[in-house]
Motif scaffolding. Structure first.
Motif, PDB file in Angstrom:
ATOM      1  N   THR A   1       0.849  -1.193   0.000  1.00  0.00           N
ATOM      2  CA  THR A   1       0.000   0.000   0.000  1.00  0.00           C
ATOM      3  C   THR A   1       0.885   1.244   0.000  1.00  0.00           C
ATOM      4  O   THR A   1       2.091   1.168   0.199  1.00  0.00           O
ATOM      5  CB  THR A   1      -0.921   0.037   1.247  1.00  0.00           C
ATOM      6  OG1 THR A   1      -0.099   0.032   2.422  1.00  0.00           O
ATOM      7  CG2 THR A   1      -1.873  -1.151   1.278  1.00  0.00           C
TER       8      THR A   1
ATOM      9  N   ALA B   1      -6.329  -3.388  -3.190  1.00  0.00           N
ATOM     10  CA  ALA B   1      -7.203  -3.099  -2.038  1.00  0.00           C
ATOM     11  C   ALA B   1      -8.343  -4.109  -1.983  1.00  0.00           C
ATOM     12  O   ALA B   1      -8.676  -4.602  -0.897  1.00  0.00           O
ATOM     13  CB  ALA B   1      -7.747  -1.679  -2.142  1.00  0.00           C
ATOM     14  N   VAL B   2      -8.938  -4.434  -3.116  1.00  0.00           N
ATOM     15  CA  VAL B   2     -10.005  -5.436  -3.151  1.00  0.00           C
ATOM     16  C   VAL B   2      -9.459  -6.791  -2.718  1.00  0.00           C
ATOM     17  O   VAL B   2     -10.085  -7.506  -1.942  1.00  0.00           O
ATOM     18  CB  VAL B   2     -10.640  -5.512  -4.565  1.00  0.00           C
ATOM     19  CG1 VAL B   2     -11.570  -6.704  -4.702  1.00  0.00           C
ATOM     20  CG2 VAL B   2     -11.379  -4.215  -4.879  1.00  0.00           C
TER      21      VAL B   2
ATOM     22  N   ARG C   1      -8.992  -6.949   1.047  1.00  0.00           N
ATOM     23  CA  ARG C   1     -10.261  -7.060   1.788  1.00  0.00           C
ATOM     24  C   ARG C   1     -10.819  -8.480   1.747  1.00  0.00           C
ATOM     25  O   ARG C   1     -11.496  -8.905   2.661  1.00  0.00           O
ATOM     26  CB  ARG C   1     -11.306  -6.098   1.231  1.00  0.00           C
ATOM     27  CG  ARG C   1     -11.180  -4.723   1.854  1.00  0.00           C
ATOM     28  CD  ARG C   1     -12.333  -3.847   1.488  1.00  0.00           C
ATOM     29  NE  ARG C   1     -11.769  -2.829   0.612  1.00  0.00           N
ATOM     30  CZ  ARG C   1     -12.297  -2.362  -0.484  1.00  0.00           C
ATOM     31  NH1 ARG C   1     -13.471  -2.809  -0.877  1.00  0.00           N
ATOM     32  NH2 ARG C   1     -11.717  -1.460  -1.204  1.00  0.00           N
ATOM     33  N   ARG C   2     -10.529  -9.201   0.682  1.00  0.00           N
ATOM     34  CA  ARG C   2     -11.061 -10.565   0.538  1.00  0.00           C
ATOM     35  C   ARG C   2     -10.287 -11.566   1.384  1.00  0.00           C
ATOM     36  O   ARG C   2     -10.732 -12.672   1.571  1.00  0.00           O
ATOM     37  CB  ARG C   2     -11.032 -10.995  -0.924  1.00  0.00           C
ATOM     38  CG  ARG C   2     -12.047 -10.238  -1.728  1.00  0.00           C
ATOM     39  CD  ARG C   2     -12.076 -10.750  -3.152  1.00  0.00           C
ATOM     40  NE  ARG C   2     -13.211 -10.154  -3.812  1.00  0.00           N
ATOM     41  CZ  ARG C   2     -14.205 -10.832  -4.319  1.00  0.00           C
ATOM     42  NH1 ARG C   2     -14.211 -12.133  -4.260  1.00  0.00           N
ATOM     43  NH2 ARG C   2     -15.209 -10.213  -4.892  1.00  0.00           N
ATOM     44  N   ARG C   3      -9.130 -11.198   1.867  1.00  0.00           N
ATOM     45  CA  ARG C   3      -8.295 -12.142   2.651  1.00  0.00           C
ATOM     46  C   ARG C   3      -8.686 -12.124   4.093  1.00  0.00           C
ATOM     47  O   ARG C   3      -9.175 -11.365   4.717  1.00  0.00           O
ATOM     48  CB  ARG C   3      -6.822 -11.804   2.496  1.00  0.00           C
ATOM     49  CG  ARG C   3      -6.339 -12.150   1.110  1.00  0.00           C
ATOM     50  CD  ARG C   3      -4.887 -11.941   0.989  1.00  0.00           C
ATOM     51  NE  ARG C   3      -4.494 -12.371  -0.360  1.00  0.00           N
ATOM     52  CZ  ARG C   3      -3.347 -12.170  -0.877  1.00  0.00           C
ATOM     53  NH1 ARG C   3      -2.405 -11.576  -0.211  1.00  0.00           N
ATOM     54  NH2 ARG C   3      -3.063 -12.580  -2.080  1.00  0.00           N
TER      55      ARG C   3
END
Length: 191
Positions: free
Chosen positions: A106, A185-186, A189-191
């Protein structure tokens, strides 16, 4: 992997999406490398290599079935020229992003890595196409470029592909961080 693969297939076969043709007899500027680069960033070296392989196989098939310019017809019917540079795009992009400062995903550091992965991935494709073309065609250089010989073929290829290399590298340096940051970023968030 499936979504990126489907995007590559669509880009390859929808006119002016994956290959943007500015001049009729000039090699098209590719946008497919962006998908392979982003796939390499998100999926790592195996994913990037697999997507590059898909792109390379499609390039080979298109050279035999629907070549749109003489350069594509001549060069990309060679499996090494059609496939190896495309596979290396995914590997280089994945390695640059995932192996250099691997914990930085990031912020400014990620943006710099995404820009580097994009530019180096794009230049890998063009550079290897030029190198392999020189290796395979140096002895019969006039087939590739009128007035060429084995000594100046590399320079003439760099001049011929220079516009494409600059356009593709610039595009990758801009688009990769824009889309890459969102996709990372997506993915986080899925992890």
């Amino acid at each position: 992997m499936g979504i990126f693969g489907a995007l590559i297939i669509l880009q390859a076969y929808i006119p002016m999406v994956g290959y943007i043709r500015i001049f009729p007899a000039w090699p098209a500027i590719s946008t497919i490398h962006l998908t392979v680069i982003l796939g390499g960033v998100l999926l790592g070296i195996p994913g990037g290599a697999g997507l590059g392989l898909l792109w390379g196989v499609i390039s080979l098939i298109k050279a035999y079935t629907s070549a749109t310019d003489p350069m594509t017809l001549l060069l990309f019917q060679n499996p090494v020229i059609a496939i190896v540079p495309r596979v290396m795009v995914g590997i280089v992009a994945a390695a640059v992003f995932n192996l250099i400062a691997p914990k930085v995903k990031t912020g400014l550091g990620a943006t710099v890595k995404l820009v580097a992965a994009g530019i180096l991935g794009a230049l890998t494709n063009t550079g290897l196409v030029i190198v392999f073309t020189w290796i395979f065609f140096a002895s019969r250089a006039t087939q590739v470029v009128a007035g060429a010989d084995s000594a100046n073929l590399g320079l003439l290829l760099m001049a011929a592909f220079g516009i494409n290399a600059i356009a593709e590298a610039a595009m990758a340096g801009i688009v990769t961080p824009i889309l890459g940051r969102v996709l990372l970023a997506v993915q986080a968030r899925r992890r």
